[in-house]
Write an enzyme that holds these catalytic residues in place. Structure first.
Site, mmCIF file in Angstrom:
data_model
loop_
_atom_site.group_PDB
_atom_site.id
_atom_site.type_symbol
_atom_site.label_atom_id
_atom_site.label_comp_id
_atom_site.label_asym_id
_atom_site.label_seq_id
_atom_site.Cartn_x
_atom_site.Cartn_y
_atom_site.Cartn_z
ATOM 1 N N LYS A 40 0.804 -1.266 0.003
ATOM 2 C CA LYS A 40 0.062 -0.014 0.095
ATOM 3 C C LYS A 40 0.828 1.238 -0.106
ATOM 4 C CE LYS A 40 -0.209 -0.149 4.906
ATOM 5 N NZ LYS A 40 -0.912 -0.793 6.126
ATOM 6 N N ARG A 138 -10.927 0.519 14.958
ATOM 7 C CA ARG A 138 -10.853 1.362 13.804
ATOM 8 C C ARG A 138 -11.376 1.024 12.908
ATOM 9 N NH1 ARG A 138 -4.616 1.556 11.340
ATOM 10 N NH2 ARG A 138 -5.444 -0.219 10.082
ATOM 11 N N HIS A 167 -6.216 -6.755 13.134
ATOM 12 C CA HIS A 167 -4.850 -5.733 13.162
ATOM 13 C C HIS A 167 -4.539 -5.734 14.559
ATOM 14 C CE1 HIS A 167 -1.940 -3.754 11.055
ATOM 15 N NE2 HIS A 167 -2.159 -2.735 11.370
ATOM 16 N N ARG A 219 1.062 -10.764 7.273
ATOM 17 C CA ARG A 219 1.123 -9.514 6.492
ATOM 18 C C ARG A 219 2.219 -8.502 6.738
ATOM 19 N NH1 ARG A 219 -4.133 -9.242 8.880
ATOM 20 N NH2 ARG A 219 -3.352 -7.397 9.936
ATOM 21 N N TYR A 263 15.382 30.812 5.085
ATOM 22 C CA TYR A 263 14.148 31.774 5.465
ATOM 23 C C TYR A 263 14.404 31.941 7.081
ATOM 24 C CZ TYR A 263 11.951 30.594 1.097
ATOM 25 O OH TYR A 263 11.669 30.797 -0.416
ATOM 26 N N CYS A 310 13.719 24.407 3.058
ATOM 27 C CA CYS A 310 12.799 25.162 2.266
ATOM 28 C C CYS A 310 11.788 23.922 1.276
ATOM 29 C CB CYS A 310 13.404 25.909 1.428
ATOM 30 S SG CYS A 310 14.563 27.142 2.003
ATOM 31 N N MET A 311 11.065 24.542 0.539
ATOM 32 C CA MET A 311 10.174 23.663 -0.482
ATOM 33 C C MET A 311 11.142 22.867 -1.346
ATOM 34 S SD MET A 311 6.969 24.551 -2.551
ATOM 35 C CE MET A 311 5.947 25.439 -1.496
ATOM 36 N N ASP A 312 11.935 23.171 -1.764
ATOM 37 C CA ASP A 312 12.707 22.508 -2.892
ATOM 38 C C ASP A 312 14.371 22.322 -2.718
ATOM 39 O OD1 ASP A 312 10.189 22.867 -4.365
ATOM 40 O OD2 ASP A 312 11.127 24.969 -4.589
HETATM 41 C C1 PLP Z 1 -0.299 -1.639 6.821
HETATM 42 C C2 PLP Z 1 -0.703 -2.761 7.406
HETATM 43 C C3 PLP Z 1 0.063 -3.879 7.594
HETATM 44 C C4 PLP Z 1 1.467 -4.110 7.583
HETATM 45 O O1 PLP Z 1 2.270 -3.382 8.814
HETATM 46 P P1 PLP Z 1 3.781 -3.406 9.080
HETATM 47 O O2 PLP Z 1 3.929 -2.693 10.292
HETATM 48 O O3 PLP Z 1 4.241 -2.386 7.766
HETATM 49 O O4 PLP Z 1 4.374 -4.667 8.820
HETATM 50 C C5 PLP Z 1 -0.588 -5.213 7.832
HETATM 51 N N1 PLP Z 1 -1.972 -5.166 8.027
HETATM 52 C C6 PLP Z 1 -2.728 -4.200 7.740
HETATM 53 C C7 PLP Z 1 -4.043 -4.406 7.888
HETATM 54 C C8 PLP Z 1 -2.178 -2.975 7.157
HETATM 55 O O5 PLP Z 1 -2.974 -1.917 7.083
#
Ligand code: PLP
Length: 383
Positions: A40, A138, A167, A219, A263, A310-312
């Protein structure tokens, strides 16, 4: 492709060989549990399509994204593995999900019905995963509602309940008591479900520290990018950070004692100083909070950021580094000589976490991909 140092002013190097090694080690560590590679947020800033392809090639069983659009991006990029959407989906995206063979998380009847209405007439069996909220408070269904909801899904034509997952809130902390309560609540609800549904709850922290939480699939996200989730999580594998961020010095110049930089004139040279301009700013993902705090590597030595980011662009003090010239390489994240600045260290200066530093790398920073010990391709804003 020529050496990146001849192509760009600022660039991120993504070492897909390191990524593959990380994935293979995680896979071996998991044993019989499957590995969902979390890609993601543009693969934590590394570039979703090349990372997803490399992770699958290295043995990841499937991919995880946060939204429909991230899944569609992977399909358009030619990625063919299973893609689980780990976030919320609106019912009106059902057609897109079926068309792109994405695997959504489902927690509402509206979405389930919308998916069934698209999938069933096409004779498709769309796999879905049910998210359970075991205490993160959540996203997800409360455990009490899960058995009936799974029953409801199984009664719908066109859908198959492939997975059920939850999670952790605190798996990256030393005290695992709350994580164990979540695991127990999750396993308890899974016992009430039909056999054969893939159970998964482990993020990277739980992969390393809670082998009892591996279940049928894990995951990991941050781990595949070669970083540990927190300072306290056990260093059980030899992971290699995948991303480096580098720039070429655009200007090297001397100032007298008393000269003020950038700045707001927040840094005043305490002595005659040699300064260097780095073409990287907060719009590239270098946090502005690194003003007068962060460091970069030049000539194998640490050079402090002076004045405001700065920005850049930003300015570093190279007075103590001998022979610095325009065009020299500054390492913002990564190794140079015997020293290394990790994303963790940048995050500490910025008082945030390395996840945010990586995800915050802007689209305008070119990504250069290395695979089989060669520069393979790059992706820039102009693609
Ligand atoms: C982002 C996420 C993960 C991965 O988490 P890490 O700490 O990067 O391993 C696993 N499960 C869900 C649902 C997530 O949103």
């Amino acid at each position: 492709m020529p050496d990146p140092a001849n192509c760009f002013c600022l660039w991120a190097e993504v070492d897909l060989d390191a990524l593959a090694r990380n994935v293979r080690q995680l896979k071996a560590f998991l044993g019989s549990a499957k590995l969902l590679s979390v890609v993601k947020a543009n693969a934590y800033g590394h570039g979703a399509v090349p990372v997803a392809a490399a992770a699958l090639a290295a043995g990841a069983d499937c991919l995880g994204v946060s939204s429909v659009v991230e899944g569609v991006q992977l399909r358009r990029g030619g990625v063919d593995g299973a893609i689980v959407i780990l976030g919320h989906t609106n019912p009106w995206d059902a057609a897109s999900i079926v068309e792109h063979r994405l695997t959504p998380s489902v927690t509402t009847k509206q979405l389930a019905l919308a998916l069934a209405c698209v999938a069933a007439p096409q004779g498709r069996d769309l796999p879905v995963h049910v998210k359970v909220d075991t205490g993160l408070n959540r996203y997800g269904l409360i455990p009490e509602d899960v058995p009936a909801f799974v029953g409801f899904l199984q009664g719908l034509p066109g859908l198959i309940v492939e997975g059920v997952y939850s999670h952790f809130a605190t798996a990256d902390e030393t005290d695992k008591a709350y994580a164990h309560r979540q695991l127990e609540a999750f396993v308890a609800v899974c016992r009430l479900l039909p056999d054969g549904i893939c159970r998964h709850i482990a993020n990277s922290a739980a992969v390393f520290d809670m082998p009892e939480a591996h279940l049928d699939m894990a995951r990991p996200g941050i781990g595949i990018y070669g970083l540990y989730p927190s300072t306290t999580v056990g260093r059980r594998l030899k992971l290699t950070p995948v991303l480096s961020l580098k720039a070429l010095l655009a200007r090297v110049f001397a100032v007298a004692a008393g000269a003020a930089v950038s700045y707001g004139r927040t840094w005043v040279a305490p002595r005659p100083s040699v300064l260097a301009l780095v073409p990287c700013g907060y719009a590239d993902g270098l946090p502005r909070s690194l003003s007068n705090r962060g460091e970069m590597l030049v000539g194998g030595r640490r050079a402090p950021i002076v004045g405001r980011v700065c920005m850049d662009q930003c300015v570093i003090d190279v007075t103590d580094v001998a022979g610095v010239a325009p065009g020299d390489e500054a390492v913002i994240i990564g190794r140079q000589g015997d020293d290394e600045i990790t994303a963790d260290e940048v995050a500490e200066w910025a008082e945030t976490i390395h996840y945010e530093i990586l995800c915050g790398l802007a689209a305008r920073v070119p990504r250069l991909y290395r695979q089989n010990s060669q520069w393979m391709h790059n992706s820039t804003l102009l693609d």
